[in-house]
Design an enzyme around this catalytic site. Structure first.
Site, PDB file in Angstrom:
ATOM      1  N   GLU A   1       7.260   6.018  -8.696  1.00  0.00           N
ATOM      2  CA  GLU A   1       5.818   5.686  -8.706  1.00  0.00           C
ATOM      3  C   GLU A   1       5.049   6.618  -7.781  1.00  0.00           C
ATOM      4  OE1 GLU A   1       4.601   1.572  -8.253  1.00  0.00           O
ATOM      5  OE2 GLU A   1       6.582   0.880  -8.866  1.00  0.00           O
TER       6      GLU A   1
ATOM      7  N   ARG B   1     -14.707 -14.726 -10.181  1.00  0.00           N
ATOM      8  CA  ARG B   1     -14.314 -13.340 -10.432  1.00  0.00           C
ATOM      9  C   ARG B   1     -15.543 -12.417 -10.549  1.00  0.00           C
ATOM     10  NH1 ARG B   1      -9.328 -12.245 -11.664  1.00  0.00           N
ATOM     11  NH2 ARG B   1      -8.848 -14.268 -12.535  1.00  0.00           N
TER      12      ARG B   1
ATOM     13  N   HIS C   1       1.981   0.757 -13.105  1.00  0.00           N
ATOM     14  CA  HIS C   1       2.727  -0.455 -13.421  1.00  0.00           C
ATOM     15  C   HIS C   1       4.219  -0.117 -13.404  1.00  0.00           C
ATOM     16  CE1 HIS C   1       3.416  -4.408 -15.098  1.00  0.00           C
ATOM     17  NE2 HIS C   1       4.292  -3.855 -15.907  1.00  0.00           N
TER      18      HIS C   1
ATOM     19  N   ARG D   1      -5.230  -8.372  -8.890  1.00  0.00           N
ATOM     20  CA  ARG D   1      -6.304  -9.222  -9.408  1.00  0.00           C
ATOM     21  C   ARG D   1      -6.830  -8.606 -10.690  1.00  0.00           C
ATOM     22  NH1 ARG D   1      -9.534 -13.453  -7.712  1.00  0.00           N
ATOM     23  NH2 ARG D   1     -11.740 -13.271  -8.210  1.00  0.00           N
TER      24      ARG D   1
ATOM     25  N   GLY E   1       0.783  -1.240   0.000  1.00  0.00           N
ATOM     26  CA  GLY E   1       0.000   0.000   0.000  1.00  0.00           C
ATOM     27  C   GLY E   1       0.809   1.281   0.000  1.00  0.00           C
ATOM     28  N   SER E   2       2.068   1.223  -0.468  1.00  0.00           N
ATOM     29  CA  SER E   2       2.858   2.462  -0.424  1.00  0.00           C
ATOM     30  C   SER E   2       2.360   3.483  -1.445  1.00  0.00           C
ATOM     31  CB  SER E   2       4.352   2.173  -0.628  1.00  0.00           C
ATOM     32  OG  SER E   2       4.622   1.779  -1.948  1.00  0.00           O
ATOM     33  N   ASN E   3       1.832   3.032  -2.572  1.00  0.00           N
ATOM     34  CA  ASN E   3       1.272   3.998  -3.540  1.00  0.00           C
ATOM     35  C   ASN E   3       0.010   4.649  -2.972  1.00  0.00           C
ATOM     36  OD1 ASN E   3       2.692   4.255  -6.258  1.00  0.00           O
ATOM     37  ND2 ASN E   3       2.793   2.045  -5.872  1.00  0.00           N
TER      38      ASN E   3
ATOM     39  N   ASP F   1      -8.148  -0.720 -19.260  1.00  0.00           N
ATOM     40  CA  ASP F   1      -9.134  -1.218 -20.221  1.00  0.00           C
ATOM     41  C   ASP F   1      -9.254  -2.730 -20.056  1.00  0.00           C
ATOM     42  OD1 ASP F   1      -6.972  -2.308 -21.507  1.00  0.00           O
ATOM     43  OD2 ASP F   1      -7.104  -1.044 -23.294  1.00  0.00           O
TER      44      ASP F   1
ATOM     45  N   ASP G   1      -2.590  -4.339 -18.292  1.00  0.00           N
ATOM     46  CA  ASP G   1      -1.497  -3.365 -18.449  1.00  0.00           C
ATOM     47  C   ASP G   1      -1.464  -2.791 -19.868  1.00  0.00           C
ATOM     48  OD1 ASP G   1      -0.764  -3.907 -15.814  1.00  0.00           O
ATOM     49  OD2 ASP G   1       0.628  -5.480 -16.390  1.00  0.00           O
TER      50      ASP G   1
HETATM   51  C1  GRF Z   1       3.927  -1.291  -7.286  1.00  0.00           C
HETATM   52  O1  GRF Z   1       5.206  -1.579  -7.766  1.00  0.00           O
HETATM   53  C2  GRF Z   1       2.974  -1.071  -8.431  1.00  0.00           C
HETATM   54  O2  GRF Z   1       3.569  -0.496  -9.544  1.00  0.00           O
HETATM   55  C3  GRF Z   1       2.531  -2.475  -8.744  1.00  0.00           C
HETATM   56  O3  GRF Z   1       2.432  -3.118  -7.497  1.00  0.00           O
HETATM   57  C4  GRF Z   1       3.302  -2.476  -6.573  1.00  0.00           C
HETATM   58  C5  GRF Z   1       2.462  -2.059  -5.420  1.00  0.00           C
HETATM   59  O4  GRF Z   1       3.209  -1.511  -4.367  1.00  0.00           O
HETATM   60  N1  GRF Z   1       1.305  -2.459  -9.498  1.00  0.00           N
HETATM   61  P1  GRF Z   1       2.475  -0.810  -3.151  1.00  0.00           P
HETATM   62  O5  GRF Z   1       1.497  -1.836  -2.579  1.00  0.00           O
HETATM   63  O6  GRF Z   1       1.765   0.402  -3.672  1.00  0.00           O
HETATM   64  O7  GRF Z   1       3.553  -0.476  -2.171  1.00  0.00           O
END
Ligand code: GRF
Length: 211
Positions: free
Chosen positions: A174, A65, A109, A91, A12-14, A141, A145
């Site tokens: 990111e 799904r 990505h 997923r 969850g760092s993003n 979409d 990716d």
């Molecule tokens: C990131 O590298 C993102 O690009 C990919 O999964 C990873 C998630 O990292 N889709 P985080 O959970 O956001 O730390």
């Protein structure tokens, strides 16, 4: 106010970078309405709860799904989500899910798409011998990716890089890229020409409007 729905499966760092950008007022007009995870013990979900955000696990293991996505969609609608950010959501989502939020689902990505889609993108780049890699924020979409690219950032691949060091360098980018891309989309100042995401000012007049 645009309401964001964050979907994650892990660290969850993003997500945290987006939450910080909102807190520091770099993403005016956006708030996180809900955080959902298909993995019950995802650290990102715990972080969301610590921040006092509505956060729910909707476990996907062993479920069809379509059923799982229907439940995710119901929860997103319940929280009146306008825009979805996939942030390490591991997923594949159904076409129905994509159609419910056309060009309103973003993903990040860790490679310069269309190079190295799928899992282990950083390892793929390293093993291929790429000299630069980076990250891509794109609309989602029906293909993995693949959607329209909003923004990319490049990162040098160093000769002594390991998967870990390269991944860490890409991750720093990111965290900046996702908020930048979100700000652009939230501004609404863009149009889509074919596969191209173009800022409104830079857009060429289309045939319909050209004199
Ligand atoms: C990131 O590298 C993102 O690009 C990919 O999964 C990873 C998630 O990292 N889709 P985080 O959970 O956001 O730390």
């Amino acid at each position: 106010m645009k309401r964001l729905g964050i979907l994650l499966s892990g660290r969850g760092s993003n997500f945290l970078a987006i939450a910080r950008a909102i807190r520091e007022q770099h993403l005016l007009g956006a708030k996180i309405a809900v955080v959902l995870s298909n993995v019950e013990d995802a650290p990102g979900l715990a972080s969301a709860r610590e921040l006092g955000l509505p956060a729910f696990a909707i476990p996907s293991a062993g479920r069809k799904r379509a059923d799982h996505d229907a439940e995710m969609l119901a929860r997103l609608h319940q929280h009146k989500v306008d825009l979805i950010c996939l942030a390490g959501y591991m997923r594949i989502i159904t076409p129905e899910f994509v159609r419910a939020f056309p060009n309103r689902i973003l993903n990040i990505h860790p490679s310069l798409l269309p190079a190295f889609p799928g899992l282990d993108a950083q390892r793929q780049a390293l093993e291929y011998g790429a000299k630069v890699s980076g990250c891509t924020v794109h609309f989602v979409d029906q293909e993995v990716d693949h959607g329209i690219i909003i923004l990319q950032k490049t990162v040098e691949v160093k000769e002594d890089d390991t998967v870990e060091t390269l991944s860490a360098r890409i991750l720093e980018h990111e965290h900046v890229a996702y908020s930048e891309a979100l700000a652009r989309v939230l501004s609404g100042e863009y149009i889509v020409q074919g596969r191209r995401y173009v800022h409104r000012d830079a857009a060429r007049p289309s045939r319909a409007t050209a004199r």
